[in-house]
Scaffold this motif. Sequence first.
Motif, PDB file in Angstrom:
ATOM      1  N   HIS A   1     -23.362  52.948  73.291  1.00 14.75           N
ATOM      2  CA  HIS A   1     -23.350  51.392  73.509  1.00 14.75           C
ATOM      3  C   HIS A   1     -23.025  51.346  75.065  1.00 14.75           C
ATOM      4  CE1 HIS A   1     -23.107  50.607  69.168  1.00 14.75           C
ATOM      5  NE2 HIS A   1     -22.562  51.806  69.228  1.00 14.75           N
ATOM      6  N   ASP A   2     -23.784  50.733  75.936  1.00 14.22           N
ATOM      7  CA  ASP A   2     -23.595  50.473  77.215  1.00 14.22           C
ATOM      8  C   ASP A   2     -23.549  49.029  77.486  1.00 14.22           C
ATOM      9  OD1 ASP A   2     -23.697  52.227  79.825  1.00 14.22           O
ATOM     10  OD2 ASP A   2     -24.915  50.567  80.487  1.00 14.22           O
ATOM     11  N   ILE A   3     -22.355  48.614  78.201  1.00 10.55           N
ATOM     12  CA  ILE A   3     -22.108  47.120  78.572  1.00 10.55           C
ATOM     13  C   ILE A   3     -21.802  47.229  80.145  1.00 10.55           C
ATOM     14  CG2 ILE A   3     -20.748  45.143  78.433  1.00 10.55           C
ATOM     15  CD1 ILE A   3     -19.720  46.249  75.530  1.00 10.55           C
ATOM     16  N   ILE A   4     -23.068  46.924  80.826  1.00  6.52           N
ATOM     17  CA  ILE A   4     -22.834  47.057  82.255  1.00  6.52           C
ATOM     18  C   ILE A   4     -22.179  45.704  83.076  1.00  6.52           C
ATOM     19  CG2 ILE A   4     -25.017  45.811  82.801  1.00  6.52           C
ATOM     20  CD1 ILE A   4     -25.702  48.296  84.541  1.00  6.52           C
ATOM     21  N   TYR A   5     -21.337  46.088  84.088  1.00  2.00           N
ATOM     22  CA  TYR A   5     -20.478  45.355  84.684  1.00  2.00           C
ATOM     23  C   TYR A   5     -21.401  44.249  85.324  1.00  2.00           C
ATOM     24  CZ  TYR A   5     -16.961  43.259  88.074  1.00  2.00           C
ATOM     25  OH  TYR A   5     -16.188  42.577  88.971  1.00  2.00           O
TER      26      TYR A   5
ATOM     27  N   ILE B   1     -25.569  42.911  90.276  1.00  2.00           N
ATOM     28  CA  ILE B   1     -26.760  42.411  89.719  1.00  2.00           C
ATOM     29  C   ILE B   1     -27.875  43.679  89.949  1.00  2.00           C
ATOM     30  CG2 ILE B   1     -28.804  40.709  89.529  1.00  2.00           C
ATOM     31  CD1 ILE B   1     -27.084  38.744  90.931  1.00  2.00           C
ATOM     32  N   LEU B   2     -28.352  44.048  88.900  1.00  2.00           N
ATOM     33  CA  LEU B   2     -29.417  45.303  88.925  1.00  2.00           C
ATOM     34  C   LEU B   2     -30.468  44.635  89.886  1.00  2.00           C
ATOM     35  CD1 LEU B   2     -29.367  46.180  85.300  1.00  2.00           C
ATOM     36  CD2 LEU B   2     -28.768  47.798  87.226  1.00  2.00           C
TER      37      LEU B   2
ATOM     38  N   GLU C   1     -30.172  43.771  75.149  1.00  2.00           N
ATOM     39  CA  GLU C   1     -29.812  42.524  75.054  1.00  2.00           C
ATOM     40  C   GLU C   1     -29.518  41.992  76.628  1.00  2.00           C
ATOM     41  OE1 GLU C   1     -26.626  41.812  72.559  1.00  2.00           O
ATOM     42  OE2 GLU C   1     -27.583  42.646  70.716  1.00  2.00           O
ATOM     43  N   GLY C   2     -30.596  41.186  77.173  1.00  2.00           N
ATOM     44  CA  GLY C   2     -30.673  40.862  78.622  1.00  2.00           C
ATOM     45  C   GLY C   2     -30.293  41.976  79.434  1.00  2.00           C
ATOM     46  N   GLU C   3     -29.682  41.983  80.593  1.00  2.00           N
ATOM     47  CA  GLU C   3     -29.441  43.033  81.115  1.00  2.00           C
ATOM     48  C   GLU C   3     -28.096  43.617  81.137  1.00  2.00           C
ATOM     49  OE1 GLU C   3     -31.424  42.903  85.165  1.00  2.00           O
ATOM     50  OE2 GLU C   3     -33.189  43.195  84.033  1.00  2.00           O
ATOM     51  N   VAL C   4     -27.558  43.311  80.288  1.00  2.00           N
ATOM     52  CA  VAL C   4     -25.857  43.415  80.066  1.00  2.00           C
ATOM     53  C   VAL C   4     -25.698  44.502  78.862  1.00  2.00           C
ATOM     54  CG1 VAL C   4     -23.790  42.662  79.561  1.00  2.00           C
ATOM     55  CG2 VAL C   4     -25.197  41.284  80.815  1.00  2.00           C
ATOM     56  N   TYR C   5     -26.550  44.479  77.691  1.00  2.00           N
ATOM     57  CA  TYR C   5     -26.015  45.499  76.880  1.00  2.00           C
ATOM     58  C   TYR C   5     -27.220  46.049  76.271  1.00  2.00           C
ATOM     59  CZ  TYR C   5     -24.935  47.166  71.751  1.00  2.00           C
ATOM     60  OH  TYR C   5     -24.842  47.847  70.975  1.00  2.00           O
TER      61      TYR C   5
END
Lengths: 206, 206, 206
Positions: free
Chosen positions: A61-65, A88-89, A189-193
């Motif tokens: 599971h990856d939750i990006i800062y 922001i990516l 999920e979006g660009e966060v998870y």
Amino acid sequence: MIQHPIYTASNQQQQLMELTTRLVSVILFLLVIRVGCSASPHHWRKKRVGEPCKKLVFYFHDIIYNGHNGKNATSAIVGTPAWGNRTILAGHNHFGDVVVFDDPITLDNNLHSPPVGRAQGFYIYDKKDIFTAWLGFSFVFNSTQLRGTINFAGADPLMNKTRDISVIGGTGDFFMTRGVATLSTDAFEGEVYFRLRADINLFECW
Amino acid sequence: MIQHPIYTASNQQQQLMELTTRLVSVILFLLVIRVGCSASPHHWRKKRVGEPCKKLVFYFHDIIYNGHNGKNATSAIVGTPAWGNRTILAGHNHFGDVVVFDDPITLDNNLHSPPVGRAQGFYIYDKKDIFTAWLGFSFVFNSTQLRGTINFAGADPLMNKTRDISVIGGTGDFFMTRGVATLSTDAFEGEVYFRLRADINLFECW
Amino acid sequence: MIQHPIYTASNQQQQLMELTTRLVSVILFLLVIRVGCSASPHHWRKKRVGEPCKKLVFYFHDIIYNGHNGKNATSAIVGTPAWGNRTILAGHNHFGDVVVFDDPITLDNNLHSPPVGRAQGFYIYDKKDIFTAWLGFSFVFNSTQLRGTINFAGADPLMNKTRDISVIGGTGDFFMTRGVATLSTDAFEGEVYFRLRADINLFECW
């Protein structure tokens, strides 16, 4: 009718001869088969695929800062091209973004299940016209059930339903292992998870 | 002269015995040879080099982003040391510059030949007093001729005429492969374009 | 007593038959044993650990650039998360810091001993709540004694007394090698210098 002794003996010998020949043929045949499959100079090279020696399935599971989720984030952008920033990516399908991660590994697809290990390493978005990444990371286990690491490297064309990367080595319970891991995006999920499912098939076990 | 039946039988048996013995010897000899070459405890360790099981030659082409060539660029600087920036390769032989790439692979040395795959990953300039890099990347093939990936890692002392890196794994057509790739710089134009030739020799094929 | 020729012949044949049968049994038994230990479909998978085919011990020395030690520094921060900078290792246990290095390798633990090679590559601090890193690097040798490279990858939970990473390949004197390297922190001085001891155990030698 009484047979001549010589004829009789000869006849029996002939049967024996045939039996021996047949047995020897079988043995030579077995040898030839085995030479063909393993003992030639090709021994070290042409290997049979067969079944994996170990099969494992995990989720990570990856939750990006993103500048606001410091507490929950498990990964962060640490490199970007000139046109990007680290909260922001970047545009161009995130080309050039380098992300470091320390993601929980679970046995099912629930982020809140007790983690059985950590996926640690990095990924790099490496294509301008479609999402694609390159991965270098380890699964790190340190429990009574599992101890050791599995090391991975490879291309992750993440828009494909499944994609294969290499298991390039391991330690502890996975000493010297090699194989292939099939990744699939289980959630996004979006660009966060995002959540990846890893079907690990090991073909060299020690 | 008429032979005594017993003598005759015995004689034939003797010949048979000899034949059997000789055959058995040959078989045992074959077994011994094979034990010697493959089944000892050293089996897994000391391996014979021999010929590669597969040989491949490819070229790949890197056009680094310099602030002006966004359209053509296939790579970009995404990390630099404190003294660097991301549109010009840093001083000190680019020490510390991290470059992400998605380079076309061709069968010949022409940048404009139809690409047969993509070389995707990163390189890091990692020496202050001479150009040297470290590479982690994959060749990604997705055509009717070739499908799958070859994964590479290793040091690239790029001022040497040739240098060897490791093939650490593969997938698809290159399932589980291992080997060595010999890189040579086929062209180098300013600090924007270079072309590498990769002579891939695979020594483990499945 | 004089035996009937047929009976005699038959008796001898019986003995011969028994002998042949026994020899054939032995051969089949040998075959079965070998099938069991090496030639089954499991051949390529379940490998015996045994002793390493080569054991090596080296030290390498990392002096990280801090803005003032440009001359001596052997490594530099080249990527950081949004909250970091490239002259001071970031908070949160340096999470996200990417460091490129070109460290001297010595045979003993003295930084000033003549280097026998260079350790070149990168490490990434990848955990927020404890020091942990991920390593991708090579040992590069280019002397009359040693020539070639050893390539490494893996997780380095550096607060552990020892930790294992994978030897994923090699070239030259270490052609195609695989194994495990046990790292231990031999010295750690502030946030500028550390020295690692690498006990390399190779289990595949060519």
